[in-house]
Design an enzyme around this catalytic site. Structure first.
Site, PDB file in Angstrom:
ATOM      1  N   CYS A 265      -1.828  -4.079   3.102  1.00  9.38           N
ATOM      2  CA  CYS A 265      -0.259  -4.204   2.883  1.00  9.38           C
ATOM      3  C   CYS A 265       0.046  -5.409   4.140  1.00  9.38           C
ATOM      4  O   CYS A 265      -0.335  -6.500   4.316  1.00  9.38           O
ATOM      5  CB  CYS A 265       0.333  -3.150   3.128  1.00  9.38           C
ATOM      6  SG  CYS A 265       2.192  -3.397   2.197  1.00  9.38           S
ATOM      7  N   HIS A 348      -1.731  -0.742  -2.277  1.00 10.06           N
ATOM      8  CA  HIS A 348      -2.290   0.307  -1.364  1.00 10.06           C
ATOM      9  C   HIS A 348      -3.239   1.199  -2.050  1.00 10.06           C
ATOM     10  O   HIS A 348      -3.307   2.158  -2.900  1.00 10.06           O
ATOM     11  CB  HIS A 348      -0.968   1.455  -1.025  1.00 10.06           C
ATOM     12  CG  HIS A 348      -0.047   0.800  -0.120  1.00 10.06           C
ATOM     13  ND1 HIS A 348       0.089   1.411   1.014  1.00 10.06           N
ATOM     14  CD2 HIS A 348       1.102  -0.164  -0.532  1.00 10.06           C
ATOM     15  CE1 HIS A 348       0.975   0.583   1.657  1.00 10.06           C
ATOM     16  NE2 HIS A 348       1.869  -0.288   0.795  1.00 10.06           N
ATOM     17  N   GLU A 350      -4.894   3.719  -0.860  1.00  6.83           N
ATOM     18  CA  GLU A 350      -4.795   5.187  -0.540  1.00  6.83           C
ATOM     19  C   GLU A 350      -3.977   5.795  -1.421  1.00  6.83           C
ATOM     20  O   GLU A 350      -3.911   7.137  -1.284  1.00  6.83           O
ATOM     21  CB  GLU A 350      -4.225   5.292   0.918  1.00  6.83           C
ATOM     22  CG  GLU A 350      -2.922   5.472   1.245  1.00  6.83           C
ATOM     23  CD  GLU A 350      -2.330   3.995   1.036  1.00  6.83           C
ATOM     24  OE1 GLU A 350      -0.878   3.573   1.131  1.00  6.83           O
ATOM     25  OE2 GLU A 350      -3.282   2.876   1.067  1.00  6.83           O
TER      26      GLU A 350
END
Length: 375
Positions: A265, A348, A350
Site C-alpha cells: 500500500c 492488502h 494480510e
C-alpha cells in the site's frame, strides 16, 4: 440526536447520532465491505477520513478484543445506514455504539448511504463536516471547504510508532537499542519493518513466515538502519499522500539500493516514488474487500482487500515489471524490479478484513529473501 453531514460542494445529508453530541471533519469516502467494520475502524490508513459503509446494517456482531488492527480507532467519524445497538455474537464484548463512544468517535445513522456513495462516485471523495449542532448548515459547508485537502498531507508520521518494538505474537513490545544496535533474538532473516501505520495482521503473517522482525518509526534514518544491521526492509501501509513524504522517500531510495525490500500500500507507493515513478490521487479511491486483481505472472484472478486513495505511475521506468493490475480500472496493483530484489503490491494481502486470496505475497517475500540472502 439530529446530525448533519455537509460536503464541500454544498450537499447536505441529514441523519442522527448514535454516539451523542459531537463534531467531526475529514475526507468522506465509502467502503464496500459487508463485514469487517472493526478492522476498518482500527486501520491507521483511515486517519483523516470519515468512512461511509455501503452495507446497510452495521454492528450486528458487535465488537470483540481480537479483531483489531491497531491499539485504537483511527477513522474521524463512522457513517452507516442503520446501526445495530444490540449485537448477537458469542465473541462480542460490547456494542458498536459503546465502542465508538468509548474512543470519542462520532457515529451517525439514518443517512441515505446509497445516495452518498453515488454522489462520491460521480463527483469524487470530498471534504466534509458532521455536526449535531445543526443551526447553520451553510456554516458547516464553509467549514468543510476550509479543511486541508488530502493531497499534500503526509499523515503517516501521525500514526507511526514512538520507538522501536518487536512483535510478541499478539501486541507490540517496546525495545531499547543499545548504542543504536539490536540483538536480534531469532534465527530467521532479519527484517526491519517501517511502521507507517501498520496493521497488526501484517506483522502476524510476516512472523508466521519465520522472519525475525524489528519495527521502527517512519522517521528512522538510513544511518540508524545500518547500525541495526538488518537483512531486509519491509514498508507498511499507511495514510495520506505519499508524495508529501519526501524525506522518507529519499531514505527508501537509499535502502532499496542495498537491501531486499518489499512494500504494501503506502510502502508500495513509496517504493514507486523512490525508483523514479509518480503518484496521483484516485477519484474516490479503492476501499473494500471485493476488488478483483489480476496477477500477470500467473494469470490468476484474486479478490483483494483494498484501502488507498492514491496510485503509482511507473510507466516511464525501466527495469520495472508490472505484476498486478486492478480489473475495475486497470490501475497498478503491483510491481517487481527485474534486477534488484524489490517487490510491492498496492492491495492488502494480510486482509483483516477480507479474503485470503493474496496472502501468497508473504511467501513471495520469504522466497525473495531465500534467493537473495541464501537463508
Amino acid at each position: 440526536m439530529k446530525a448533519l453531514l455537509a460536503l464541500e460542494d454544498g450537499t447536505i445529508f441529514e441523519g442522527r447520532s448514535f454516539t451523542g453530541s459531537g463534531r467531526a471533519q475529514g475526507e468522506v469516502i465509502f467502503n464496500t465491505g459487508m463485514t469487517g467494520y472493526q478492522e476498518v475502524l482500527t486501520d491507521p490508513s483511515y486517519v483523516g477520513q470519515m468512512v461511509c459503509m455501503t452495507y446497510p446494517h452495521v454492528g450486528n456482531y458487535g465488537v470483540n478484543l481480537d479483531d483489531v488492527e491497531s491499539d485504537r480507532i483511527h477513522v474521524e467519524a463512522f457513517i452507516v445506514k442503520e446501526c445495530c445497538k444490540t449485537p448477537s455474537n458469542w465473541r462480542a464484548k460490547s456494542s458498536l455504539p459503546d465502542y465508538l463512544t468509548k474512543h470519542g468517535i462520532l457515529g451517525i445513522e439514518g443517512i441515505d448511504t446509497r445516495a452518498l456513495t453515488r454522489h462520491l462516485r460521480l463527483h469524487g471523495a470530498m471534504r466534509g463536516v458532521i455536526s449535531t449542532d445543526v443551526d447553520d448548515p451553510q456554516a458547516l459547508v464553509d467549514s468543510a471547504k476550509s479543511i486541508p485537502s488530502m493531497e499534500g498531507l503526509g499523515l503517516a508520521m501521525n500514526v507511526t510508532c514512538e520507538g522501536p518494538y518487536r512483535w510478541n505474537g499478539s501486541a507490540p513490545e517496546p525495545v531499547t537499542l543499545a548504542d543504536g544496535q539490536y540483538d536480534w533474538p531469532g534465527d530467521g532473516p532479519r527484517v526491519l519493518v517501517y511502521d507507517l501505520g501498520i496493521k497488526w495482521n501484517i506483522l502476524r503473517l510476516l512472523a508466521a513466515e519465520g522472519l525475525d522482525l524489528l519495527v521502527v518509526p517512519g522517521d528512522f534514518p538510513y544511518e540508524s538502519v545500518k547500525k541495526v544491521a538488518p537483512d531486509a526492509i519491509f514498508l507498511s501501509n499507511g495514510p495520506g499522500d505519499p508524495a508529501a513524504l519526501g524525506g522518507l522517500k529519499e531514505t527508501v531510495a537509499q535502502l532499496c539500493e542495498e537491501y531486499p525490500t518489499a512494500g504494501i500500500c503506502l510502502g508500495h507507493q513509496l517504493l514507486g516514488l523512490a525508483l523514479g515513478g509518480e503518484t496521483f490521487k484516485l477519484k474516490f479511491g479503492h476501499h473494500g474487500i471485493n476488488h478483483p486483481v489480476k496477477d500477470l505472472t500467473t494469470g490468476r484472478i484474486e479478490i483483494s482487500s483494498q484501502n488507498h486513495g492514491f496510485c503509482v505511475d511507473i510507466s516511464r521506468l525501466e527495469d520495472i515489471e508490472v505484476t498486478h493490475v486492478n480489473l475495475n480500472d486497470q490501475t497498478l496493483e503491483g510491481f517487481a524490479h527485474t534486477k534488484k530484489p524489490i517487490i510491492a503490491i498496492q492491495h492488502h494481502p494480510e486482509a483483516g478484513p477480507g479474503p485470503h486470496d493474496t496472502r501468497s505475497f508473504f511467501k513471495r517475500f520469504r522466497e525473495l529473501l531465500r534467493e537473495s540472502l541464501g537463508k
